[in-house]
Design a protein around this motif. Structure first.
Motif, PDB file in Angstrom:
ATOM      1  N   LEU A  27       0.835  -1.192   0.000  1.00  0.00           N
ATOM      2  CA  LEU A  27       0.000   0.000   0.000  1.00  0.00           C
ATOM      3  C   LEU A  27       0.875   1.248   0.000  1.00  0.00           C
ATOM      4  CD1 LEU A  27      -2.896   1.177   0.221  1.00  0.00           C
ATOM      5  CD2 LEU A  27      -2.586   1.126   2.709  1.00  0.00           C
ATOM      6  N   GLN A  28       0.682   2.107  -1.005  1.00  0.00           N
ATOM      7  CA  GLN A  28       1.459   3.348  -1.108  1.00  0.00           C
ATOM      8  C   GLN A  28       0.613   4.581  -0.809  1.00  0.00           C
ATOM      9  OE1 GLN A  28       3.354   3.296  -5.003  1.00  0.00           O
ATOM     10  NE2 GLN A  28       5.031   2.050  -4.219  1.00  0.00           N
ATOM     11  N   VAL A  29      -0.665   4.526  -1.172  1.00  0.00           N
ATOM     12  CA  VAL A  29      -1.589   5.627  -0.866  1.00  0.00           C
ATOM     13  C   VAL A  29      -2.868   5.004  -0.319  1.00  0.00           C
ATOM     14  CG1 VAL A  29      -2.896   7.589  -1.753  1.00  0.00           C
ATOM     15  CG2 VAL A  29      -0.634   7.077  -2.709  1.00  0.00           C
ATOM     16  N   GLU A  30      -3.255   5.404   0.886  1.00  0.00           N
ATOM     17  CA  GLU A  30      -4.431   4.818   1.529  1.00  0.00           C
ATOM     18  C   GLU A  30      -5.713   5.458   1.025  1.00  0.00           C
ATOM     19  OE1 GLU A  30      -6.213   4.898   6.000  1.00  0.00           O
ATOM     20  OE2 GLU A  30      -4.154   4.147   5.791  1.00  0.00           O
ATOM     21  N   GLY A  31      -6.704   4.611   0.744  1.00  0.00           N
ATOM     22  CA  GLY A  31      -8.019   5.079   0.338  1.00  0.00           C
ATOM     23  C   GLY A  31      -9.094   4.441   1.194  1.00  0.00           C
ATOM     24  N   LYS A  32     -10.230   4.127   0.573  1.00  0.00           N
ATOM     25  CA  LYS A  32     -11.378   3.596   1.308  1.00  0.00           C
ATOM     26  C   LYS A  32     -11.074   2.237   1.934  1.00  0.00           C
ATOM     27  CE  LYS A  32     -13.533   4.277  -2.408  1.00  0.00           C
ATOM     28  NZ  LYS A  32     -14.547   4.472  -3.469  1.00  0.00           N
ATOM     29  N   ASP A  33     -11.835   1.903   2.960  1.00  0.00           N
ATOM     30  CA  ASP A  33     -11.594   0.680   3.726  1.00  0.00           C
ATOM     31  C   ASP A  33     -11.957  -0.587   2.966  1.00  0.00           C
ATOM     32  OD1 ASP A  33     -10.670   2.092   5.935  1.00  0.00           O
ATOM     33  OD2 ASP A  33     -12.650   2.203   6.867  1.00  0.00           O
ATOM     34  N   ASN A  34     -12.985  -0.520   2.136  1.00  0.00           N
ATOM     35  CA  ASN A  34     -13.482  -1.697   1.426  1.00  0.00           C
ATOM     36  C   ASN A  34     -13.127  -1.631  -0.054  1.00  0.00           C
ATOM     37  OD1 ASN A  34     -15.201  -3.388   3.375  1.00  0.00           O
ATOM     38  ND2 ASN A  34     -15.906  -1.293   3.769  1.00  0.00           N
ATOM     39  N   ILE A  35     -12.684  -2.754  -0.595  1.00  0.00           N
ATOM     40  CA  ILE A  35     -12.253  -2.822  -1.993  1.00  0.00           C
ATOM     41  C   ILE A  35     -13.065  -3.893  -2.719  1.00  0.00           C
ATOM     42  CG2 ILE A  35     -10.346  -3.428  -3.531  1.00  0.00           C
ATOM     43  CD1 ILE A  35      -8.442  -2.312  -1.405  1.00  0.00           C
ATOM     44  N   ASP A  58     -12.028   1.192  -6.500  1.00  0.00           N
ATOM     45  CA  ASP A  58     -11.666   1.400  -5.099  1.00  0.00           C
ATOM     46  C   ASP A  58     -10.155   1.316  -4.891  1.00  0.00           C
ATOM     47  OD1 ASP A  58     -14.476   1.326  -4.388  1.00  0.00           O
ATOM     48  OD2 ASP A  58     -14.344  -0.847  -4.662  1.00  0.00           O
ATOM     49  N   ALA A  59      -9.457   0.667  -5.831  1.00  0.00           N
ATOM     50  CA  ALA A  59      -8.011   0.484  -5.699  1.00  0.00           C
ATOM     51  C   ALA A  59      -7.372   0.354  -7.072  1.00  0.00           C
ATOM     52  CB  ALA A  59      -7.698  -0.758  -4.871  1.00  0.00           C
ATOM     53  N   ILE A  60      -6.106   0.729  -7.123  1.00  0.00           N
ATOM     54  CA  ILE A  60      -5.260   0.549  -8.301  1.00  0.00           C
ATOM     55  C   ILE A  60      -4.064  -0.279  -7.866  1.00  0.00           C
ATOM     56  CG2 ILE A  60      -3.868   1.694 -10.070  1.00  0.00           C
ATOM     57  CD1 ILE A  60      -5.565   4.216  -9.604  1.00  0.00           C
ATOM     58  N   VAL A  61      -3.690  -1.272  -8.668  1.00  0.00           N
ATOM     59  CA  VAL A  61      -2.495  -2.079  -8.416  1.00  0.00           C
ATOM     60  C   VAL A  61      -1.584  -1.942  -9.627  1.00  0.00           C
ATOM     61  CG1 VAL A  61      -1.559  -4.363  -7.909  1.00  0.00           C
ATOM     62  CG2 VAL A  61      -3.825  -3.725  -7.042  1.00  0.00           C
ATOM     63  N   VAL A  62      -0.346  -1.496  -9.392  1.00  0.00           N
ATOM     64  CA  VAL A  62       0.584  -1.248 -10.494  1.00  0.00           C
ATOM     65  C   VAL A  62       1.942  -1.878 -10.226  1.00  0.00           C
ATOM     66  CG1 VAL A  62      -0.498   0.921 -11.228  1.00  0.00           C
ATOM     67  CG2 VAL A  62       1.319   0.959  -9.495  1.00  0.00           C
ATOM     68  N   HIS A  63       2.722  -1.941 -11.294  1.00  0.00           N
ATOM     69  CA  HIS A  63       4.121  -2.367 -11.206  1.00  0.00           C
ATOM     70  C   HIS A  63       5.011  -1.184 -10.855  1.00  0.00           C
ATOM     71  CE1 HIS A  63       7.776  -4.502 -11.953  1.00  0.00           C
ATOM     72  NE2 HIS A  63       8.051  -3.888 -13.089  1.00  0.00           N
ATOM     73  N   GLY A  95       1.572  -0.714  -5.062  1.00  0.00           N
ATOM     74  CA  GLY A  95       2.644  -0.897  -6.027  1.00  0.00           C
ATOM     75  C   GLY A  95       3.510  -2.091  -5.672  1.00  0.00           C
ATOM     76  N   TYR A  96       3.833  -2.899  -6.673  1.00  0.00           N
ATOM     77  CA  TYR A  96       4.735  -4.043  -6.476  1.00  0.00           C
ATOM     78  C   TYR A  96       5.733  -4.053  -7.624  1.00  0.00           C
ATOM     79  CZ  TYR A  96       1.560  -5.720  -2.882  1.00  0.00           C
ATOM     80  OH  TYR A  96       0.805  -5.828  -1.741  1.00  0.00           O
ATOM     81  N   HIS A  97       6.978  -3.760  -7.308  1.00  0.00           N
ATOM     82  CA  HIS A  97       8.002  -3.631  -8.345  1.00  0.00           C
ATOM     83  C   HIS A  97       8.718  -4.964  -8.563  1.00  0.00           C
ATOM     84  CE1 HIS A  97      12.041  -1.973  -9.822  1.00  0.00           C
ATOM     85  NE2 HIS A  97      11.182  -1.906 -10.827  1.00  0.00           N
ATOM     86  N   LEU A  98       9.823  -5.206  -7.892  1.00  0.00           N
ATOM     87  CA  LEU A  98      10.558  -6.462  -8.100  1.00  0.00           C
ATOM     88  C   LEU A  98       9.719  -7.708  -7.806  1.00  0.00           C
ATOM     89  CD1 LEU A  98      14.152  -5.587  -6.783  1.00  0.00           C
ATOM     90  CD2 LEU A  98      13.271  -5.518  -9.132  1.00  0.00           C
ATOM     91  N   PRO A  99       8.853  -7.695  -6.787  1.00  0.00           N
ATOM     92  CA  PRO A  99       8.028  -8.890  -6.573  1.00  0.00           C
ATOM     93  C   PRO A  99       7.159  -9.252  -7.777  1.00  0.00           C
ATOM     94  CG  PRO A  99       7.980  -7.507  -4.625  1.00  0.00           C
ATOM     95  CD  PRO A  99       8.668  -6.714  -5.697  1.00  0.00           C
TER      96      PRO A  99
END
Length: 253
Positions: A27-35, A58-63, A95-99
């Motif tokens: 988690l890099q930027v916190e938003g709403k509790d439910n996704i 509700d959420a963004i997941v990026v490299h 965000g998940y880079h090397l993983p």
């Protein structure tokens, strides 16, 4: 799904604790509790954020997320606009880079290897397991000419590639490391690969390929790193029951 549960599940899959990275993973930027609605993408650029807002995510997941080492820490200009958009809309950013490069099933390298049909895979880094290696070495089912292999890679990434031919032998053993990994070309030589695939090229990479007798392909940083975000969207939909979609904000780089 609660945000804390969402992050816990992603961390259990991608295992960020195994990597010394250049940016925070998770988690890099916190938003709403439910996704429930999620957008995945390669880079958390403004265009992807705007698309996520339109999707009512509700959420963004990026490299490629935020807060890279040595970047300007001030929240001004472009960084302010991006963060402001996320915060005003209460959208979580993960965000998940090397993983997301290294995961043996969901990762960028695994996806690229799947797309060109590599088997008998091992890690590119000497002594590293495939789960922790950032690159992959594998074998094609049948040896291909340079021309046929180039066409195979172009089909896999959906774009023209830069192909520097370093020898005249057929291609059977392939080393790859997606993104900006041109500096790993000598590790590919050490792995006795016939060709090394990555996303970017530096001037010296061409000379190394010619002098060390290995084919070299630069297939695009963005193009080679779409696989992981696509896999995450499928995982969230098929196994977690969330409404998830991959949105591609194309880049020629």
């Amino acid at each position: 799904m609660l945000r804390v549960e969402f992050e816990r599940h992603l961390n259990s899959v991608l295992k960020p604790e195994n990597f010394k990275d250049y940016a925070p993973n998770g988690l890099q930027v916190e938003g709403k509790d439910n996704i429930q609605r999620v957008v995945t993408g390669v880079t958390a650029c403004q265009a992807l954020i705007d698309a996520a807002i339109d999707y009512q995510a509700d959420a963004i997941v990026v490299h490629h997320g935020y807060f890279w080492k040595n970047e300007d820490p001030r929240v001004v200009g472009m960084k302010y606009r991006r963060l402001s958009s996320l915060i005003k809309q209460d959208i979580n950013l993960f965000g998940y880079h090397l993983p997301l490069d290294a995961h043996p099933v969901l990762g960028n390298n695994a996806g690229m290897a799947d797309a060109i049909g590599l088997s008998d895979r091992v890690g590119l880094q000497t002594g590293a397991s495939i789960e922790q290696s950032i690159g992959i070495v594998g074998e094609l089912g049948v040896a291909l000419s340079a021309e046929d292999f180039g066409l195979l890679v172009e089909k896999a990434v959906g774009r023209n590639i830069l192909f520097e031919q370093g020898h005249d032998r057929p291609i059977k053993r392939v080393a790859l490391c997606t993104g900006g990994a041109q500096g790993y070309i000598e590790q590919a030589v050490d792995a006795q690969a016939d060709v090394f695939i990555t996303g970017e090229v530096s001037e010296q990479t061409i000379h190394i390929a010619r002098e060390m007798g290995i084919h070299f392909i630069a297939a695009g940083h963005h193009a080679t790193e779409r696989f992981g975000a696509q896999s995450i969207a499928r995982l969230l939909t098929s196994e977690w029951g969330l409404d998830a979609v991959f949105i591609d904000i194309d880049s020629p780089a």
